[in-house]
Design a protein around this motif. Structure first.
Motif, PDB file in Angstrom:
ATOM      1  N   LYS B  11      19.879  94.223  39.559  1.00 58.63           N
ATOM      2  CA  LYS B  11      19.529  95.240  38.584  1.00 58.63           C
ATOM      3  C   LYS B  11      19.798  96.420  39.730  1.00 58.63           C
ATOM      4  N   ALA B  48      13.935  93.215  32.280  1.00 54.30           N
ATOM      5  CA  ALA B  48      14.577  93.392  32.149  1.00 54.30           C
ATOM      6  C   ALA B  48      14.666  92.022  30.958  1.00 54.30           C
ATOM      7  N   ALA B  55      21.302  94.465  32.325  1.00 48.61           N
ATOM      8  CA  ALA B  55      20.958  93.628  33.482  1.00 48.61           C
ATOM      9  C   ALA B  55      22.429  94.623  33.367  1.00 48.61           C
ATOM     10  N   SER B  56      22.009  94.838  35.367  1.00 51.74           N
ATOM     11  CA  SER B  56      23.143  95.605  35.963  1.00 51.74           C
ATOM     12  C   SER B  56      24.263  94.298  36.009  1.00 51.74           C
TER      13      SER B  56
END
Ligand SMILES: Nc1ncnc2c1ncn2[C@@H]1O[C@H](COP(=O)(O)OP(=O)(O)O)[C@@H](O)[C@H]1O
Ligand SMILES: [Mg+2]
Lengths: 278, 366
Positions: B11, B48, B55-56
């Motif tokens: 993240k 998350a 989420a990245s």
């Protein structure tokens, strides 16, 4: 020792100033009462007396019965109430979305809102008059409601933004976890938490609209549609001013605001301290 | 089945990496504790899992479902926020019932669940109060109650005890553990307090700077930390560390710190060969200092002479502070009646329980 004495002097100084401020504020009200409730001969005597010599209700009754003051005050009430409704309908959702959804143009938006506050209302008299005339709203209380709303919206929105920002986002997130939709976050969570602030904004805008004179004087020509401010001022003629009627009608016109102040004071104080002192 | 797993979860916020390539496996019915210092990314990870944060990179599974794109309300989870986040304008009852009403459960069912949760949490007399009429501990219970009534598969707790006073914290620790057994649900619990982690967890995940440092059973982490960070973070008072060099004398490897030479225990000798004449960090837990060597043939003891600087009596035991080399150390001792501040005393280190860390990588050697 000397420290203590300094504090002492400072306190005396502060009370001194407060005392004179109180006099400055209370005296005109006293004068209004004095002029209203004396027989005309005494009220207009020269030199005037600072104290009641005799008591009379004649002028109040005369103003109530022989002029349309009740009608004007009722008009003021309609306009002020309308402004409050329009203002809240727009400023609440506006403030909520500005506070909650941090988008890039927010800063620009807020700046524009602030700039509109810097434009003197007088400049807008003629354009607004033209606009209202072109849509057939001249001599109509609705034009006043709209015009006053324009004046009060920025302040209302500004105060409410502060309140919405003070609601922790975690409370809305808890509601998201509970299954609330975006609309529900607004209606079921944030809106109820802002009721006190909305009362504050309602009161402030109500006063603004109640006291407004310039637009009311310009947009409304029909005497039966006058609002209180214009009505009171009408006793001040170009050649002759009936001061006692001015005072008596002012007094009647002030009753409602005074009651609001007395009973809803805590909302006014809170709005001013929480909304602006950020 | 409500196992929770994160695969390569990362993240990023603008220019900070809050969580970096996190891999976590939480089994069904685990009491998993994410622990680490403030700012290490625990809350971000929890959010998350809850679905409050996208989420990245990486995948998040609850049960066997990939939930990256599942709305929070459809993940079958409940979260207790650090600030409790109760709805201030609703009564305790409505706070707990709110989610159930949105789910359109029958009124009777809602009432049953709220009453049951209130009973479990001992907040029945408070149901008609507003949150601001409650104490911190009571608010905390209501927040837990709001989670329980939803009967989720997974509970998420974000530092739920951090706003309570010390005494209440201890009793709530036990209560939450009991609750875990009673509910039979999976719990993901975030805290910066390693004591909470040690006492409550069935599995601990230690994080630092957004990265997973080590995971495992509490005692496993305590006995076999995989790096210096975990060694220092788990345990209180913390493990004592000293910088020094490994030397060989008469065929035996010694750890040299200042004037003292400590002979490394037999089982360590081979593994430490490659670190000869290199900088290492030596770690001793406070309880592994002894007044006299224990009579145990398996273990070897090395003695040091130190000057007592401070004695902190705690009743059953005392903490003795001293300086070794240039490092401040703490020993945990049973009896300290015979010593006083300023005394020169001998301490024996249980070398079999010590740790060595690579100074460059901070990883555990032994
Ligand atoms: N919304 C956010 N915007 C920017 N940075 C954030 C945000 N949330 C957390 N961070 C950053 O991410 C890192 C981890 O934060 P967090 O997960 O809250 O840590 P912890 O809960 O372990 O104390 C911190 O450096 C924090 O400043
Ligand atoms: Mg946190």
């Amino acid at each position: 020792m000397s420290g203590k004495r300094n504090v002492h002097y400072r306190k005396i100084g502060i009370y001194f100033i407060l005392f004179f401020m109180a006099i400055a504020i209370v005296f005109p009200i006293y004068w209004m009462l004095l002029t209203t409730f004396q027989p005309t001969s005494q009220a207009t005597a020269y030199p005037p007396s600072l104290f009641f010599k005799s008591f009379s209700l004649d002028k109040v009754i005369e103003v109530l019965l022989d002029t349309s003051v009740i009608k004007w005050i009722f008009n003021s009430f309609i306009v002020a109430l309308g402004v409050v409704v329009v203002n809240l309908l727009i400023s609440v959702p506006a403030a909520y979305s500005i506070a909650r959804y941090k988008i890039k143009c927010n800063t620009i938006l807020l700046f524009v809102v602030l700039v509109t506050q810097m434009i003197p209302p007088a400049i807008m008299v003629v354009p607004l008059f033209e606009i209202f005339a072109s849509v057939g709203l001249n001599n109509n209380l609705l034009s006043l409601i709209l015009a006053d709303s324009i004046l009060t919206l920025p302040i209302g929105t500004w105060i409410l933004i502060g309140f919405f920002e003070n609601i922790p986002t975690e409370i809305e997130e808890a509601a998201i976890m509970d299954g609330a939709s975006k609309m529900m976050l607004f209606y079921r969570i944030s809106l109820p938490l802002t009721y006190p602030a909305m009362v504050t904004v309602a009161i402030l805008t109500f006063f603004d609209a109640w006291n407004e004179y310039m637009y009311a004087y310009t947009f409304i020509s029909d005497q039966s549609k006058w609002v209180g401010t214009v009505g009171v001022a009408s006793f001040m003629g170009q050649f002759l001013t009936d001061w006692q009627a001015v005072m008596a009608s002012s007094l009647i016109f002030s009753i409602l605001p005074m009651l609001i102040y007395i009973f809803l004071r805590k909302y006014i104080v809170r709005g001013v301290s929480e909304g602006f002192a950020k | 089945m409500a196992n929770v797993s994160l695969k390569g979860f990362s993240k990023k916020f603008k220019n900070t990496v809050a969580v970096d390539n996190l891999n976590i496996e939480i089994e069904d019915k685990d009491f998993a504790v994410l622990v680490g210092p403030s700012g290490c990314g625990k809350t971000t990870t929890l959010r998350a899992i809850a679905g409050l944060e996208q989420a990245s990179a990486g995948e998040i599974y609850i049960g066997d479902t990939l939930v990256n794109d599942v709305l929070p309300k459809d993940r079958d989870i409940a979260m207790v926020f650090q600030s409790y986040a109760l709805y201030p304008h609703m009564t305790v009852y409505d706070n707990m019932a709110f989610g159930l009403k949105l789910k359109k459960l029958p009124k009777q069912e809602i009432d049953n669940r709220v009453q049951e949760a209130a009973k479990i949490l001992d907040i029945e007399p408070l149901l008609q109060r507003k949150p601001k009429q409650l104490s911190g501990g009571q608010r905390q219970r209501v927040a837990v109650g709001r989670a329980i009534v939803r009967k989720p598969k997974v509970f998420l707790f974000d530092e739920p005890l951090s706003n309570l006073d010390a005494k209440l914290r201890v009793s709530m620790r036990a209560e939450i553990s009991k609750l875990h057994q009673r509910l039979g649900a999976t719990i993901v619990y975030v805290t910066h307090d390693q004591i909470e982690a040690m006492t409550m967890a069935t599995k601990i995940f230690v994080m630092n700077h957004g990265k997973l440092q080590q995971s495992g059973h509490p005692l496993e982490l305590y006995r076999n930390p995989s790096n210096k960070f975990v060694a220092g973070f788990i345990g209180s008072p913390a493990m004592n560390f000293m910088d020094g060099i490994l030397k060989k004398e008469n065929g035996r490897i010694l750890f040299q710190i200042g004037d003292s030479k400590l002979e490394v225990t037999d089982s360590f000798q081979d593994s430490l060969q490659q670190y000869l004449d290199k900088d290492v960090i030596f770690g001793v837990r406070p309880e592994d200092f002894h007044i006299r060597p224990l009579h145990d043939e398996e273990t070897s003891f090395a003695s040091i002479k130190v000057q007592v600087e401070v004695i902190e009596p705690l009743g059953e035991e005392s903490y003795v502070h001293f300086v070794l080399g240039s490092e401040a150390m703490i020993a945990r001792m049973r009896s300290t009646e015979f010593m006083k501040v300023g005394d020169e005393i001998s301490l024996y280190i249980d070398m079999a329980k010590t740790h060595f860390f690579d100074k460059k990588s901070s990883l555990t050697i032994m």
